[in-house]
Design an enzyme around this catalytic site. Structure first.
Site, PDB file in Angstrom:
ATOM      1  N   MET A  14       0.706  -1.237  -0.189  1.00 53.51           N
ATOM      2  CA  MET A  14      -0.277   0.025  -0.052  1.00 53.51           C
ATOM      3  C   MET A  14       1.009   1.258  -0.051  1.00 53.51           C
ATOM      4  SD  MET A  14      -3.088  -0.710  -0.286  1.00 53.51           S
ATOM      5  CE  MET A  14      -4.138   0.365   0.384  1.00 53.51           C
ATOM      6  N   LYS A  77       2.446  -2.064   9.167  1.00 50.28           N
ATOM      7  CA  LYS A  77       1.397  -3.264   9.611  1.00 50.28           C
ATOM      8  C   LYS A  77       0.711  -2.472  10.854  1.00 50.28           C
ATOM      9  CE  LYS A  77       2.318  -8.154  10.636  1.00 50.28           C
ATOM     10  NZ  LYS A  77       2.385  -8.530  12.099  1.00 50.28           N
ATOM     11  N   ALA A  78      -0.603  -2.801  10.973  1.00 49.71           N
ATOM     12  CA  ALA A  78      -1.341  -2.380  11.945  1.00 49.71           C
ATOM     13  C   ALA A  78      -1.125  -3.064  13.482  1.00 49.71           C
ATOM     14  CB  ALA A  78      -3.028  -2.670  11.692  1.00 49.71           C
ATOM     15  N   ASN A 104      -4.621  -0.080   8.589  1.00 56.04           N
ATOM     16  CA  ASN A 104      -5.955  -0.427   9.267  1.00 56.04           C
ATOM     17  C   ASN A 104      -6.041  -0.862  10.646  1.00 56.04           C
ATOM     18  OD1 ASN A 104      -7.520  -0.743   6.610  1.00 56.04           O
ATOM     19  ND2 ASN A 104      -7.170  -2.876   6.206  1.00 56.04           N
ATOM     20  N   SER A 130      -9.035   2.488   1.479  1.00 52.67           N
ATOM     21  CA  SER A 130      -9.516   1.424   0.720  1.00 52.67           C
ATOM     22  C   SER A 130      -9.244   1.378  -0.678  1.00 52.67           C
ATOM     23  CB  SER A 130     -10.865   1.199   0.969  1.00 52.67           C
ATOM     24  OG  SER A 130     -11.314  -0.237   0.322  1.00 52.67           O
ATOM     25  N   GLY A 131      -9.092   0.232  -1.406  1.00 54.86           N
ATOM     26  CA  GLY A 131      -8.784   0.188  -2.690  1.00 54.86           C
ATOM     27  C   GLY A 131      -7.806  -0.813  -3.259  1.00 54.86           C
ATOM     28  N   GLY A 132      -7.158  -1.468  -2.120  1.00 55.23           N
ATOM     29  CA  GLY A 132      -6.313  -2.309  -2.514  1.00 55.23           C
ATOM     30  C   GLY A 132      -4.718  -1.596  -3.132  1.00 55.23           C
ATOM     31  N   LYS A 184     -13.543   2.787   8.470  1.00 53.98           N
ATOM     32  CA  LYS A 184     -12.774   1.845   7.637  1.00 53.98           C
ATOM     33  C   LYS A 184     -13.276   0.356   8.200  1.00 53.98           C
ATOM     34  CE  LYS A 184     -10.410   0.129   4.517  1.00 53.98           C
ATOM     35  NZ  LYS A 184      -9.404  -0.680   4.482  1.00 53.98           N
ATOM     36  N   HIS A 187     -16.358  -0.938   6.946  1.00 51.19           N
ATOM     37  CA  HIS A 187     -16.471  -0.756   5.614  1.00 51.19           C
ATOM     38  C   HIS A 187     -15.881  -2.586   5.281  1.00 51.19           C
ATOM     39  CE1 HIS A 187     -13.815  -1.233   2.034  1.00 51.19           C
ATOM     40  NE2 HIS A 187     -14.579  -0.243   1.468  1.00 51.19           N
ATOM     41  N   ASN A 188     -14.954  -2.596   6.190  1.00 45.35           N
ATOM     42  CA  ASN A 188     -14.350  -4.097   5.877  1.00 45.35           C
ATOM     43  C   ASN A 188     -15.323  -5.198   6.229  1.00 45.35           C
ATOM     44  OD1 ASN A 188     -12.233  -2.525   4.934  1.00 45.35           O
ATOM     45  ND2 ASN A 188     -10.591  -3.739   5.948  1.00 45.35           N
ATOM     46  N   GLU A 191     -17.626  -5.662   3.468  1.00 41.40           N
ATOM     47  CA  GLU A 191     -16.839  -6.178   2.651  1.00 41.40           C
ATOM     48  C   GLU A 191     -16.756  -7.608   2.772  1.00 41.40           C
ATOM     49  OE1 GLU A 191     -12.790  -4.490   1.813  1.00 41.40           O
ATOM     50  OE2 GLU A 191     -12.082  -6.380   2.214  1.00 41.40           O
ATOM     51  N   LYS A 262      -7.400 -10.322   8.457  1.00 42.56           N
ATOM     52  CA  LYS A 262      -6.290  -9.757   9.291  1.00 42.56           C
ATOM     53  C   LYS A 262      -6.808  -8.711  10.479  1.00 42.56           C
ATOM     54  CE  LYS A 262      -2.985  -9.362   5.724  1.00 42.56           C
ATOM     55  NZ  LYS A 262      -2.933  -8.663   4.476  1.00 42.56           N
ATOM     56  N   ARG A 448     -35.914 -15.120  32.689  1.00 41.39           N
ATOM     57  CA  ARG A 448     -35.048 -14.113  33.438  1.00 41.39           C
ATOM     58  C   ARG A 448     -35.490 -14.050  34.826  1.00 41.39           C
ATOM     59  NH1 ARG A 448     -34.234  -9.436  31.859  1.00 41.39           N
ATOM     60  NH2 ARG A 448     -32.099  -9.092  32.696  1.00 41.39           N
TER      61      ARG A 448
HETATM   62  N1  LIG Z   1      -3.120  -4.679   1.090  1.00 42.89           N
HETATM   63  C1  LIG Z   1      -4.261  -3.965   1.172  1.00 42.89           C
HETATM   64  O1  LIG Z   1      -4.904  -4.306   0.191  1.00 42.89           O
HETATM   65  C2  LIG Z   1      -4.695  -2.964   2.118  1.00 42.89           C
HETATM   66  C3  LIG Z   1      -3.786  -3.044   3.446  1.00 42.89           C
HETATM   67  N2  LIG Z   1      -4.145  -1.945   4.147  1.00 42.89           N
HETATM   68  C4  LIG Z   1      -3.384  -1.661   5.458  1.00 42.89           C
HETATM   69  O2  LIG Z   1      -2.347  -0.894   5.104  1.00 42.89           O
HETATM   70  C5  LIG Z   1      -1.525  -1.467   6.002  1.00 42.89           C
HETATM   71  C6  LIG Z   1      -0.149  -1.807   5.147  1.00 42.89           C
HETATM   72  O3  LIG Z   1      -0.397  -2.851   4.293  1.00 42.89           O
HETATM   73  P1  LIG Z   1       0.368  -3.635   3.225  1.00 42.89           P
HETATM   74  O4  LIG Z   1       1.148  -2.513   2.552  1.00 42.89           O
HETATM   75  O5  LIG Z   1      -0.622  -4.424   2.439  1.00 42.89           O
HETATM   76  O6  LIG Z   1       1.390  -4.423   4.037  1.00 42.89           O
HETATM   77  P2  LIG Z   1       2.601  -4.915   3.547  1.00 42.89           P
HETATM   78  O7  LIG Z   1       3.091  -6.115   4.374  1.00 42.89           O
HETATM   79  O8  LIG Z   1       2.930  -5.075   2.217  1.00 42.89           O
HETATM   80  O9  LIG Z   1       3.697  -3.749   4.266  1.00 42.89           O
HETATM   81  C7  LIG Z   1       3.662  -3.965   5.606  1.00 42.89           C
HETATM   82  C8  LIG Z   1       4.982  -2.589   5.760  1.00 42.89           C
HETATM   83  O10 LIG Z   1       5.005  -2.586   7.291  1.00 42.89           O
HETATM   84  C9  LIG Z   1       6.324  -2.411   7.409  1.00 42.89           C
HETATM   85  N3  LIG Z   1       6.581  -2.853   8.811  1.00 42.89           N
HETATM   86  C10 LIG Z   1       6.413  -4.222   9.264  1.00 42.89           C
HETATM   87  N4  LIG Z   1       6.849  -4.344  10.655  1.00 42.89           N
HETATM   88  C11 LIG Z   1       7.463  -3.081  10.815  1.00 42.89           C
HETATM   89  C12 LIG Z   1       8.046  -2.878  12.118  1.00 42.89           C
HETATM   90  N5  LIG Z   1       8.125  -3.588  13.155  1.00 42.89           N
HETATM   91  N6  LIG Z   1       8.864  -1.610  12.054  1.00 42.89           N
HETATM   92  C13 LIG Z   1       8.656  -0.981  10.912  1.00 42.89           C
HETATM   93  N7  LIG Z   1       7.946  -1.098   9.710  1.00 42.89           N
HETATM   94  C14 LIG Z   1       7.188  -2.354   9.739  1.00 42.89           C
HETATM   95  C15 LIG Z   1       7.042  -3.159   6.408  1.00 42.89           C
HETATM   96  O11 LIG Z   1       8.359  -2.776   6.465  1.00 42.89           O
HETATM   97  P3  LIG Z   1       9.313  -3.947   6.051  1.00 42.89           P
HETATM   98  O12 LIG Z   1       9.470  -3.714   4.422  1.00 42.89           O
HETATM   99  O13 LIG Z   1      10.925  -3.581   6.637  1.00 42.89           O
HETATM  100  O14 LIG Z   1       9.081  -5.343   6.364  1.00 42.89           O
HETATM  101  C16 LIG Z   1       6.317  -2.596   5.404  1.00 42.89           C
HETATM  102  O15 LIG Z   1       6.855  -1.538   4.810  1.00 42.89           O
HETATM  103  C17 LIG Z   1      -1.880  -2.393   7.011  1.00 42.89           C
HETATM  104  O16 LIG Z   1      -2.401  -1.595   8.043  1.00 42.89           O
HETATM  105  C18 LIG Z   1      -2.982  -2.839   6.245  1.00 42.89           C
HETATM  106  O17 LIG Z   1      -4.083  -3.500   6.800  1.00 42.89           O
HETATM  107  C19 LIG Z   1      -5.199  -1.137   3.891  1.00 42.89           C
HETATM  108  C20 LIG Z   1      -6.060  -1.317   2.744  1.00 42.89           C
HETATM  109  C21 LIG Z   1      -5.933  -2.310   1.841  1.00 42.89           C
HETATM  110  O1  LIG Z   2      -8.553  -3.326   3.950  1.00 38.81           O
HETATM  111  C1  LIG Z   2      -8.504  -4.194   2.929  1.00 38.81           C
HETATM  112  C2  LIG Z   2      -9.593  -4.056   1.953  1.00 38.81           C
HETATM  113  O2  LIG Z   2     -10.615  -3.084   2.144  1.00 38.81           O
HETATM  114  C3  LIG Z   2      -7.628  -4.994   2.806  1.00 38.81           C
HETATM  115  O3  LIG Z   2      -7.063  -5.740   1.711  1.00 38.81           O
HETATM  116  C4  LIG Z   2      -7.846  -5.911   4.133  1.00 38.81           C
HETATM  117  O4  LIG Z   2      -6.757  -6.729   4.273  1.00 38.81           O
HETATM  118  C5  LIG Z   2      -8.907  -6.973   3.944  1.00 38.81           C
HETATM  119  O5  LIG Z   2      -9.173  -7.609   5.134  1.00 38.81           O
HETATM  120  P1  LIG Z   2      -8.879  -9.285   5.203  1.00 38.81           P
HETATM  121  O6  LIG Z   2      -7.321  -9.173   4.971  1.00 38.81           O
HETATM  122  O7  LIG Z   2      -9.337  -9.499   6.570  1.00 38.81           O
HETATM  123  O8  LIG Z   2      -9.568  -9.783   4.287  1.00 38.81           O
END
Ligand SMILES: NC(=O)C1=CN([C@@H]2O[C@H](COP(=O)(O)OP(=O)(O)OC[C@H]3O[C@@H](n4cnc5c(N)ncnc54)[C@H](OP(=O)(O)O)[C@@H]3O)[C@@H](O)[C@H]2O)C=CC1
Ligand SMILES: O=C(CO)[C@H](O)[C@H](O)COP(=O)(O)O
Length: 473
Positions: A14, A77-78, A104, A130-132, A184, A187-188, A191, A262, A448
């Site tokens: 993302m 990462k959340a 998230n 949102s939107g991947g 959000k 929304h999920n 979803e 997640k 009750r």
């Molecule tokens: N994928 C999706 O469709 C969607 C994801 N999200 C949310 O967006 C966020 C990012 O997701 P996404 O991009 O898919 O995840 P990725 O796994 O692709 O990326 C995770 C990122 O978090 C970093 N990270 C992980 N652990 C640590 C740490 N301990 N310290 C510092 N940085 C860290 C990683 O760094 P490193 O490269 O060093 O590991 C990387 O940059 C999440 O909260 C996810 O739920 C929201 C909407 C859609």
């Molecule tokens: O926020 C999103 C889409 O709107 C992410 O793709 C999220 O990871 C989807 O949830 P899950 O991984 O639990 O299926």
């Protein structure tokens, strides 16, 4: 290049796409990632946008490379990672700098982080995106919470990078602190409900009607032209018509039937329960993912109880497919009604004043649950902002009247053929209970009172502490 005033840390799926989107919209940007190699990889792939980007390997250097007052987007990462990144950033920040958590996150964490950071003199916004990966790169839907004043500082940038619905950006400020991340989360949750119901209708066509994936894909393609038109139906149609490059088989048949999750779907069910606002169709979808994950046990149970005959041979295939379309529409309306009622309750509980019509509007493009139905949802809440349930809106009442009989037929038919429809049947039960003026909860109240002297209201007298003529013990 002068120092940019915006930075982004977390160049995963993302974050890297969001960074390119921001740069593509004319904003210079400093980027950072924990794993340094990803910074290099990202910059190498940035092409023409490279001139707008500065890469950094160390947090201190990253922050020094951003002009004050800084806006720093975290796309990591959340969970505890967000706290760890905040702890690493804040010692180097200056008062007035703004942190944005665009992952998230659990809204409860966002409420806590907002208070802590604001007390330290920093700004903090929790923005659901949102939107991947495609959305992040070319236009997501963004749901913001936090101080309206801080939002105003980044509104132009968020509007620029957002998806557009008929020219209008799908980006909005939805209330203080955790409002954006709560929306959000819901929304999920919706979803999850939408995806599970689609999977259930696929199951009826595949295991009940014996249709092949490509034929089912064609049905979804047709449905996508009507009231069910949505991104999720569209991608399901595509998925079902895709072959596995390795084997040439329908790709759906080589994908293991264990769904991941997640957290956001589960949180949406937990929060709805905490608020006392039922979201049973969403909850059933979360439960279905958990059931899917226990594949070994499911296989053991299948051996124990035998494989049921799921083939439906009693009615015409075309008639069932039409009923399925209506059943899916009714189920989807109920899932959305539940999701919006939970958002309304959270907004009231937390004093957010979240505008429900605006929520529906910004979901019309960019996000995963974008669908034609959101136009009517936006109108329903715009016409009546006090609307307690979408099921009470005249337009949706008409749709439910036209479709719920088919939902009932499908749930009854599939029950007889051991075809599980957890989300659709939960939606039907919710609907039937929700429209029942006289329920069976008088039995619960009597029970009750019988075992715990909890008291009950009478139909013919005032007061809530009446008791039955049952003696203690
Ligand atoms: N994928 C999706 O469709 C969607 C994801 N999200 C949310 O967006 C966020 C990012 O997701 P996404 O991009 O898919 O995840 P990725 O796994 O692709 O990326 C995770 C990122 O978090 C970093 N990270 C992980 N652990 C640590 C740490 N301990 N310290 C510092 N940085 C860290 C990683 O760094 P490193 O490269 O060093 O590991 C990387 O940059 C999440 O909260 C996810 O739920 C929201 C909407 C859609
Ligand atoms: O926020 C999103 C889409 O709107 C992410 O793709 C999220 O990871 C989807 O949830 P899950 O991984 O639990 O299926």
């Amino acid at each position: 290049m002068t120092k940019p005033s915006i930075g982004l840390t977390g160049l995963g799926v993302m974050g890297s796409n969001l960074a390119l989107n921001i740069a593509d919209n004319g904003f210079d940007l400093a980027v950072h990632n924990r794993t340094n190699a990803d910074v290099d990889r990202f910059l190498e792939k940035s092409g023409d946008l490279r001139a707008r980007l500065t890469g950094h390997y160390e947090i201190e250097d990253f922050i020094a490379g951003i002009a004050t007052p800084r806006t720093i987007i975290m796309m990591v990462k959340a969970g505890s990672v967000v706290d760890a990144v905040i702890a690493a950033l804040t010692p180097h920040l200056e008062k007035g700098d703004l942190l944005i958590d665009a992952g998230n996150s659990d809204f409860n964490d966002t409420v806590r982080r907002t208070k802590t950071l604001e007390d330290q003199g920093f700004g903090f916004l929790g923005i659901g995106v949102s939107g991947g990966e495609v959305g992040a790169r070319f236009g997501p839907s963004t749901m913001a919470g936090g101080s309206a004043e801080k939002y105003a500082l980044v509104e132009d940038m968020l509007n620029a990078i957002a998806a557009k619905h008929e020219g209008e950006p799908c980006a909005a400020w939805l209330g203080p602190d955790g409002a954006g991340h709560f929306v959000k989360t819901m929304h999920n949750g919706i979803e999850y409900g939408d995806m599970q119901m689609i999977a259930e209708t696929y199951g009826v066509m595949r295991n009940g009607l014996g249709m092949e994936p490509k034929a089912i894909g064609k049905v979804f393609e047709r449905w996508n032209e009507g009231a069910l038109g949505s991104y999720l139906i569209e991608i399901t149609a595509q998925i079902l018509q895709t072959e596995d490059p390795q084997t040439g088989a329908d790709i759906i048949d080589v994908i293991v039937d264990r769904a991941g999750q997640k957290g956001t779907g589960r949180w949406s069910a937990i929060e709805s329960q905490k608020l006392g606002v039922p979201a049973s169709a969403i909850e059933a979808a979360v439960t279905a993912r958990a059931l899917s994950a226990g594949k070994d046990q499911r296989e053991t149970m299948e051996r124990l109880y035998g494989t049921p005959d799921t083939v439906i041979s009693s009615a015409s295939m075309e008639a069932i497919i039409t009923q399925l379309e209506n059943a899916l529409l009714a189920g989807k309306i109920i899932a959305y009604a539940q999701g919006f009622s939970v958002i309304r309750a959270a907004s009231e509980e937390n004093g957010w004043n979240t505008p429900l019509a605006r929520v529906a509007e910004i979901w019309r493009a960019g996000c995963i649950i974008r669908s034609v139905m959101l136009n009517d949802i936006a109108s329903a809440f715009a016409n009546n902002p006090a609307l307690e349930s979408l099921l009470l809106a005249p337009a949706f009442a008409d749709k439910m009247k036209a479709t719920h009989a088919d939902l009932r037929t499908i749930v009854a038919l599939t029950a007889q053929h051991a075809l599980p429809l957890p989300a659709l049947s939960a939606a039907l039960s919710y609907f039937d209970y929700a429209r029942q003026g006289q329920s069976t909860a008088n039995i619960l109240q009597a029970q009750r009172d019988f075992f715990g002297a909890h008291g009950f209201e009478r139909t013919d007298e005032e007061g809530s502490d009446h008791h039955g003529p049952w003696a203690m013990g």
